[in-house]
Write an enzyme that holds these catalytic residues in place. Structure first.
Site, PDB file in Angstrom:
ATOM      1  N   SER A 101       0.797  -1.110  -0.144  1.00 26.40           N
ATOM      2  CA  SER A 101       0.053   0.022  -0.161  1.00 26.40           C
ATOM      3  C   SER A 101       0.948   1.229  -0.103  1.00 26.40           C
ATOM      4  O   SER A 101       1.674   1.373   0.811  1.00 26.40           O
ATOM      5  CB  SER A 101      -0.837   0.023   1.262  1.00 26.40           C
ATOM      6  N   HIS A 119      -3.331   0.360  -4.971  1.00 23.49           N
ATOM      7  CA  HIS A 119      -3.138  -0.842  -5.471  1.00 23.49           C
ATOM      8  C   HIS A 119      -3.201  -0.817  -7.101  1.00 23.49           C
ATOM      9  O   HIS A 119      -4.590  -1.060  -7.210  1.00 23.49           O
ATOM     10  CB  HIS A 119      -3.295  -2.126  -5.057  1.00 23.49           C
ATOM     11  N   HIS A 125      -5.349  -9.484  -1.347  1.00 24.85           N
ATOM     12  CA  HIS A 125      -5.487  -9.733  -0.132  1.00 24.85           C
ATOM     13  C   HIS A 125      -6.617 -10.659   0.028  1.00 24.85           C
ATOM     14  O   HIS A 125      -7.560 -10.785  -0.565  1.00 24.85           O
ATOM     15  CB  HIS A 125      -5.758  -8.367   0.696  1.00 24.85           C
ATOM     16  N   TYR A 163      -8.660 -10.526   2.372  1.00 29.49           N
ATOM     17  CA  TYR A 163      -9.885 -10.022   2.760  1.00 29.49           C
ATOM     18  C   TYR A 163     -10.862  -9.477   1.803  1.00 29.49           C
ATOM     19  O   TYR A 163     -11.917  -9.047   1.795  1.00 29.49           O
ATOM     20  CB  TYR A 163      -9.651  -8.745   3.794  1.00 29.49           C
ATOM     21  N   GLU A 164     -10.098  -9.517   0.626  1.00 31.06           N
ATOM     22  CA  GLU A 164     -10.924  -9.274  -0.747  1.00 31.06           C
ATOM     23  C   GLU A 164     -12.050 -10.319  -1.211  1.00 31.06           C
ATOM     24  O   GLU A 164     -12.823 -10.205  -1.868  1.00 31.06           O
ATOM     25  CB  GLU A 164      -9.974  -8.878  -1.984  1.00 31.06           C
ATOM     26  N   ALA A 206       2.526  -2.179   4.095  1.00 31.04           N
ATOM     27  CA  ALA A 206       2.473  -1.034   5.087  1.00 31.04           C
ATOM     28  C   ALA A 206       1.812  -2.025   6.371  1.00 31.04           C
ATOM     29  O   ALA A 206       1.210  -3.038   6.338  1.00 31.04           O
ATOM     30  CB  ALA A 206       1.294  -0.074   4.504  1.00 31.04           C
ATOM     31  N   MET A 221      -1.997  -7.182   6.905  1.00 26.73           N
ATOM     32  CA  MET A 221      -2.807  -7.811   6.152  1.00 26.73           C
ATOM     33  C   MET A 221      -2.461  -8.809   5.038  1.00 26.73           C
ATOM     34  O   MET A 221      -3.253  -8.972   4.040  1.00 26.73           O
ATOM     35  CB  MET A 221      -4.315  -7.076   5.906  1.00 26.73           C
ATOM     36  N   SER A 222      -1.183  -8.745   5.038  1.00 26.41           N
ATOM     37  CA  SER A 222      -0.690  -9.258   3.622  1.00 26.41           C
ATOM     38  C   SER A 222       0.817 -10.245   3.787  1.00 26.41           C
ATOM     39  O   SER A 222       0.840 -10.512   4.899  1.00 26.41           O
ATOM     40  CB  SER A 222      -0.246  -8.199   2.736  1.00 26.41           C
ATOM     41  N   ASN A 257       1.491   3.548  11.063  1.00 28.46           N
ATOM     42  CA  ASN A 257       0.818   3.907  12.192  1.00 28.46           C
ATOM     43  C   ASN A 257       0.923   3.092  13.514  1.00 28.46           C
ATOM     44  O   ASN A 257       1.648   1.673  13.184  1.00 28.46           O
ATOM     45  CB  ASN A 257      -0.654   3.732  12.018  1.00 28.46           C
ATOM     46  N   HIS A 270      -7.280   3.928   6.372  1.00 31.11           N
ATOM     47  CA  HIS A 270      -6.587   3.679   5.137  1.00 31.11           C
ATOM     48  C   HIS A 270      -5.936   4.909   4.519  1.00 31.11           C
ATOM     49  O   HIS A 270      -4.680   4.889   3.999  1.00 31.11           O
ATOM     50  CB  HIS A 270      -7.333   2.892   3.964  1.00 31.11           C
TER      51      HIS A 270
HETATM   52  N1  HPA Z   1      -3.093  -3.086  11.218  1.00 29.83           N
HETATM   53  C1  HPA Z   1      -3.136  -3.889  10.201  1.00 29.83           C
HETATM   54  N2  HPA Z   1      -2.598  -3.512   8.746  1.00 29.83           N
HETATM   55  C2  HPA Z   1      -2.196  -2.254   8.535  1.00 29.83           C
HETATM   56  C3  HPA Z   1      -2.006  -1.428   9.790  1.00 29.83           C
HETATM   57  C4  HPA Z   1      -2.522  -1.695  10.905  1.00 29.83           C
HETATM   58  O1  HPA Z   1      -2.633  -1.003  11.854  1.00 29.83           O
HETATM   59  N3  HPA Z   1      -1.488  -0.415   9.425  1.00 29.83           N
HETATM   60  C5  HPA Z   1      -1.447  -0.628   8.083  1.00 29.83           C
HETATM   61  N4  HPA Z   1      -1.595  -1.764   7.711  1.00 29.83           N
END
Ligand code: HPA
Length: 279
Positions: free
Chosen positions: A35, A66, A88, A90-91, A118, A216-217, A240, A252
């Site tokens: 990302s 993406h 991903h 989750y898609e 990310a 998540m990847s 973050n 996001h």
């Molecule tokens: N959690 C999960 N996936 C992420 C995060 C997070 O805080 N930040 C960027 N991708």
């Protein structure tokens, strides 16, 4: 779920489509951009693009930030096959669908897979803007792209993950960071399915499990790559702190804006890293 023989056919079909679109020698190194890091593909010279839609077996990614294309080109002397846009779980992709693009790259001749992502930092040691070389991962998803019939010609049923993140490639990332003056940390990445960011309680739990960053990847791709004998490295950009570690809500948009702030550092590190790779 594709049986062993079907998997081999699916791989062959995808590889043939790419070979047709790009008849040249296929790069030994593949790169997946996470990302907000898609701009790295613009660094590739003499680039040829193949849209995912033209490659059987490549789903089309649906996340802002993406793109959906395979770009083949060079960074310095090094040839790269760059997946600009990732898939991903989750898609809604079946777990095995996340393995197929990796296996297709391997069938074409890719020997190494460099993953970027990310991620959220799970302690104040890993605040936004931190770059983290992944030394190991925890699969906390309850899913695995290798579930199903195993084709032994692709990789063994029970495969070793002791050195999932190749020591030589990790050392290469560290050396590139040192050489380019980019600060990096080393840590453990934990994979959650998403698509929600974690709760505060989950963030405390994940840190307690021994992880430094959550995302998540990356883990499905790493599993597929190790299974078929590729060397893997991963670089997380912490965008973050995990929920509850800092005031405010996660979004996001924040992921993308923090990724763009740190992008120049990532680019410097990766350009230096790829320049030192052979092939
Ligand atoms: N959690 C999960 N996936 C992420 C995060 C997070 O805080 N930040 C960027 N991708």
């Amino acid at each position: 779920m594709a049986k062993g023989a079907d998997q081999a056919q699916e791989i062959a079909r995808g590889a043939a489509a790419i070979r047709k679109a790009y008849p040249g020698a296929f790069p030994k190194t593949a790169l997946i951009l996470g990302s907000g890091l898609g701009a790295f593909a613009d660094k590739l010279q003499n680039a040829a693009d193949i849209s995912y839609g033209d490659i059987p077996g490549f789903p089309v990614p649906g996340v802002a930030g993406h793109a959906g294309r395979l770009r083949i080109g060079t960074v310095g002397q090094t040839a790269l096959a760059c997946l600009q846009g990732r898939f991903h779980a989750y898609e809604g992709h079946a777990p095995a669908a996340l393995a197929l693009p990796i296996r297709i790259l391997k069938a074409l001749g890719a020997e190494r897979l460099i993953l970027t992502n990310a991620a959220g930092g799970l302690s104040h040691e890993f605040p936004a803007g931190t770059l983290m070389i992944v030394e190991d991962h925890i699969n906390f998803s309850g899913q695995n792209p290798l579930i199903g019939p195993n084709d032994d010609s692709i990789g063994p049923r029970f495969f070793d993950m002791t050195d999932a993140y190749d020591a030589g490639l990790r050392a290469g990332l560290q050396a590139a960071a040192d050489k380019s003056g980019v600060a990096v940390k080393t840590g453990v990445y934990i994979y959650c399915l998403g698509p929600n960011f974690e709760t505060q309680a989950e963030v405390r739990m994940l840190a307690g499990l021994g992880a430094d960053a959550v995302g998540m990847s990356t883990v499905p791709e790493c599993l597929a790559a190790v299974h078929c004998g590729m060397k893997v490295a991963a670089l997380s950009l912490i965008t973050n702190l995990g929920a509850g570690l800092a005031p405010g809500a996660l979004s996001h948009d924040e992921t993308l804006s923090e990724a763009s702030k740190a992008y120049a550092q990532v680019e410097r590190l990766l350009v230096t890293f790829f320049a030192a790779l052979e092939g």
